[in-house]
Design a protein around this motif. Sequence first.
Motif, PDB file in Angstrom:
ATOM      1  N   UNK A 287       0.854  -1.192   0.000  1.00 34.51           N
ATOM      2  CA  UNK A 287       0.000   0.000   0.000  1.00 34.51           C
ATOM      3  C   UNK A 287       0.885   1.235   0.000  1.00 34.51           C
ATOM      4  N   UNK A 288       0.378   2.333  -0.587  1.00 34.27           N
ATOM      5  CA  UNK A 288       1.153   3.569  -0.598  1.00 34.27           C
ATOM      6  C   UNK A 288       1.057   4.268   0.765  1.00 34.27           C
ATOM      7  N   UNK A 289       1.727   5.406   0.909  1.00 33.99           N
ATOM      8  CA  UNK A 289       1.804   6.092   2.198  1.00 33.99           C
ATOM      9  C   UNK A 289       0.439   6.542   2.704  1.00 33.99           C
ATOM     10  N   UNK A 290      -0.491   6.823   1.802  1.00 31.78           N
ATOM     11  CA  UNK A 290      -1.819   7.276   2.209  1.00 31.78           C
ATOM     12  C   UNK A 290      -2.755   6.123   2.531  1.00 31.78           C
ATOM     13  N   UNK A 291      -2.410   4.930   2.107  1.00 26.31           N
ATOM     14  CA  UNK A 291      -3.293   3.774   2.273  1.00 26.31           C
ATOM     15  C   UNK A 291      -4.418   3.746   1.259  1.00 26.31           C
ATOM     16  N   UNK A 292      -4.374   4.642   0.264  1.00 31.61           N
ATOM     17  CA  UNK A 292      -5.456   4.733  -0.719  1.00 31.61           C
ATOM     18  C   UNK A 292      -5.237   3.832  -1.919  1.00 31.61           C
ATOM     19  N   UNK A 293      -3.989   3.436  -2.175  1.00 27.85           N
ATOM     20  CA  UNK A 293      -3.678   2.675  -3.380  1.00 27.85           C
ATOM     21  C   UNK A 293      -2.924   1.388  -3.032  1.00 27.85           C
ATOM     22  N   UNK A 294      -3.188   0.361  -3.831  1.00 25.13           N
ATOM     23  CA  UNK A 294      -2.561  -0.949  -3.650  1.00 25.13           C
ATOM     24  C   UNK A 294      -1.807  -1.300  -4.936  1.00 25.13           C
ATOM     25  N   UNK A 295      -0.578  -1.791  -4.773  1.00 21.51           N
ATOM     26  CA  UNK A 295       0.203  -2.247  -5.931  1.00 21.51           C
ATOM     27  C   UNK A 295       0.634  -3.687  -5.704  1.00 21.51           C
ATOM     28  N   UNK A 296       0.730  -4.451  -6.780  1.00 18.84           N
ATOM     29  CA  UNK A 296       1.320  -5.784  -6.711  1.00 18.84           C
ATOM     30  C   UNK A 296       2.297  -5.929  -7.856  1.00 18.84           C
ATOM     31  N   UNK A 297       3.231  -6.873  -7.703  1.00 14.78           N
ATOM     32  CA  UNK A 297       4.234  -7.092  -8.745  1.00 14.78           C
ATOM     33  C   UNK A 297       4.338  -8.571  -9.059  1.00 14.78           C
ATOM     34  N   UNK A 298       4.541  -8.868 -10.327  1.00 18.21           N
ATOM     35  CA  UNK A 298       4.719 -10.245 -10.781  1.00 18.21           C
ATOM     36  C   UNK A 298       6.006 -10.341 -11.597  1.00 18.21           C
ATOM     37  N   UNK A 299       7.061 -10.940 -11.047  1.00 17.07           N
ATOM     38  CA  UNK A 299       8.287 -11.096 -11.839  1.00 17.07           C
ATOM     39  C   UNK A 299       8.105 -12.050 -13.004  1.00 17.07           C
ATOM     40  N   UNK A 300       7.165 -12.967 -12.875  1.00 14.79           N
ATOM     41  CA  UNK A 300       6.917 -13.879 -13.985  1.00 14.79           C
ATOM     42  C   UNK A 300       6.134 -13.181 -15.095  1.00 14.79           C
ATOM     43  N   UNK A 301       5.196 -12.333 -14.709  1.00 12.07           N
ATOM     44  CA  UNK A 301       4.435 -11.578 -15.692  1.00 12.07           C
ATOM     45  C   UNK A 301       5.129 -10.305 -16.146  1.00 12.07           C
ATOM     46  N   UNK A 302       6.251  -9.975 -15.492  1.00  9.31           N
ATOM     47  CA  UNK A 302       7.031  -8.785 -15.856  1.00  9.31           C
ATOM     48  C   UNK A 302       6.179  -7.513 -15.813  1.00  9.31           C
ATOM     49  N   UNK A 303       5.417  -7.331 -14.724  1.00 13.75           N
ATOM     50  CA  UNK A 303       4.571  -6.143 -14.629  1.00 13.75           C
ATOM     51  C   UNK A 303       4.207  -5.807 -13.189  1.00 13.75           C
ATOM     52  N   UNK A 304       3.838  -4.535 -13.022  1.00  5.47           N
ATOM     53  CA  UNK A 304       3.290  -4.025 -11.762  1.00  5.47           C
ATOM     54  C   UNK A 304       1.875  -3.553 -12.042  1.00  5.47           C
ATOM     55  N   UNK A 305       0.922  -3.895 -11.149  1.00  3.17           N
ATOM     56  CA  UNK A 305      -0.475  -3.498 -11.323  1.00  3.17           C
ATOM     57  C   UNK A 305      -0.935  -2.704 -10.120  1.00  3.17           C
ATOM     58  N   UNK A 306      -1.831  -1.733 -10.342  1.00  3.01           N
ATOM     59  CA  UNK A 306      -2.311  -0.853  -9.273  1.00  3.01           C
ATOM     60  C   UNK A 306      -3.831  -0.817  -9.218  1.00  3.01           C
ATOM     61  N   UNK A 307      -4.351  -0.647  -7.979  1.00  5.17           N
ATOM     62  CA  UNK A 307      -5.773  -0.516  -7.720  1.00  5.17           C
ATOM     63  C   UNK A 307      -6.010   0.622  -6.738  1.00  5.17           C
ATOM     64  N   UNK A 308      -7.245   1.092  -6.725  1.00  2.00           N
ATOM     65  CA  UNK A 308      -7.688   1.876  -5.574  1.00  2.00           C
ATOM     66  C   UNK A 308      -7.948   0.899  -4.430  1.00  2.00           C
TER      67      UNK A 308
END
Length: 373
Positions: A287-308
Amino acid sequence: MGILDLSRRSLIGTLGSLVGAPRVLFGGAAHAQDHLLDAEWLATAGVGEGFAPVVLSPDFAATPVGSGTQRLHWVEPSADGRTAVAVARRPGTTAVLFDRRAGTVLATFEPGEGRVFSGHGRFIDNGRRFLAVEIERASGQGVVSRRVVESGFAIEAEWASSGIGPHDMLQVALPRGGALIVANGGVEPHTPEALGAEIAGASVARLDPETGAVRTVAALSEDLASLSLRHLASSADGFTVVAAQDLLADGIARPLIYAVEEDGLRAFDAPEEAWRGLRTYVGSVCLDASGAYVACASPRGNRVMLWRRDGRFIGALPLVDGCGLAPTREAGRFLATSGLGETVLIATDGEEVGVVARRSGGPRFDNHAVLAA
């Protein structure tokens, strides 16, 4: 398992006595840096032929601390700003306490007899105690050990994690009292045991943080039983998310991020193509510093994804072999690291996601990064 009055059998190092002692599993760190390090983030990485904790400065420069033969996974900063603990993952058996400004190793310690570390641990009680996630070698059953820092990380209590293959754990503050949340991963994905298995046996357990008593155990529905629940992140108000990996074949579109709620697990939303792009593997969540956003990372998928935070999908961006994620001190921003030595600053406004800064040439970063306290 109740509270046990355990000896210091698991301890191979104390804060003071091991500084000058020979080290077998982890060494080469008795030499201080020639200047104090400016630690903005911490991580672990492959360095040369070994593994080490890594201190990252505000301009993303990486400085390894020592070197060992076991793969280190999570690194947990202490609340006082001076030290941190890097923990080996299964089958590893060492945890490394280091001075994150001097860049020196202070001590190492081991799991309980017959157990391995899962790769994660957390300071509690303003840094006076440390919780480690451990796994019984023979049975795979999970144990949470509570250790006293000033006693050289001696175990003072240990509890069952209420599942097999625990991986991550954190303590959260909730309106009705705090809780210890454990992600019991079940069958370890991508192992011979996982081959052809359709049921991981994963769960998320809420334990009483003082006694270890089980309050609730949440599991996914039968159609999602192949998911291994492994990594956790929470905000200051106790909002918690868990990330999953799938035992089944690559490329199946399934939700891999869930909010941990009192009555169970709530899946985040994303287009099927986005879920499929993770290639059934999430290696970290943040989660980011505000707690408003969530990120995940997949080294196999070679990507980072974000949500509210409410689970609404924002977007994704590519990062080859990217996995480490940490908040910055600004809302809507994340640090991401990769196994190819790349460090990337990611930003979102809740509508879009983009790269703000990038640096290459670092070590082979492992799965996690953390903002230094």
